[in-house]
Design a protein around this motif. Sequence first.
Motif, PDB file in Angstrom:
ATOM      1  N   SER A 203      21.342   8.753 -20.106  1.00 51.14           N
ATOM      2  CA  SER A 203      20.534   9.804 -19.482  1.00 51.14           C
ATOM      3  C   SER A 203      21.214  11.169 -19.528  1.00 51.14           C
ATOM      4  O   SER A 203      20.545  12.203 -19.546  1.00 51.14           O
ATOM      5  N   CYS A 204      22.536  11.171 -19.548  1.00 53.22           N
ATOM      6  CA  CYS A 204      23.289  12.440 -19.597  1.00 53.22           C
ATOM      7  C   CYS A 204      23.704  12.811 -21.014  1.00 53.22           C
ATOM      8  O   CYS A 204      24.359  13.832 -21.224  1.00 53.22           O
TER       9      CYS A 204
ATOM     10  N   ARG B  41      30.653  17.384 -16.291  1.00 52.40           N
ATOM     11  CA  ARG B  41      29.350  16.728 -16.112  1.00 52.40           C
ATOM     12  C   ARG B  41      29.356  15.829 -14.873  1.00 52.40           C
ATOM     13  O   ARG B  41      28.387  15.799 -14.112  1.00 52.40           O
TER      14      ARG B  41
ATOM     15  N   SER C  97      27.017  16.109 -11.628  1.00 48.80           N
ATOM     16  CA  SER C  97      26.062  15.011 -11.438  1.00 48.80           C
ATOM     17  C   SER C  97      26.130  14.355 -10.068  1.00 48.80           C
ATOM     18  O   SER C  97      25.156  13.747  -9.631  1.00 48.80           O
TER      19      SER C  97
END
Length: 176
Positions: free
Chosen positions: A20-21, A39, A43
């Motif tokens: 998803s990332c 990230r 997140s």
Amino acid sequence: MLQPSRFARPSPALDEFISSCDLEPGEDPLAGALALRTRLHQSFDYIPGTSAVDSPIEQILETREGVCQDYAHVMASILRGWGVPTRYVSGYPGPDRGDGEGVTTGESHAWVEGWFPGPGWIGFDPTNDVQCDKRHVRVAVGRDYADVPPTRGVFHGSAESMLSTQVRIVRETSSR
């Protein structure tokens, strides 16, 4: 430091998060690790009390809330999956002044170190989105939290006893 461990391991939830990332090591694994650190910081929300020392990585991946050990476990899991030897580091945040001097008190902290050809071990603090430096006071390294808890031992006493600790770090300047 490439093998899965109790808390830093592959899982379907981790695969889904990575997908998803759109997380990939890319041509330069060190640049990929730096991007991964940022990230993860973006997140997840750092919220004390949302996890316990034995919380699996699926909890932070599902709730997007956790503490430093959760961030470190996820980062170690992903870096190991990319083939980067990664160790979990338990320690304390040191004095936070720009010159590295002063006194600090506080709770333990966790981050990871990855090994890269050339520079060797490099520290990543995804909770704070910073590279580790002299302000990160390393106490122990292992595969994950289970290898290096800040306290471990046998206790004899009543069930209602509570352990409390206090750490004070003083960075002394050299008079040379």
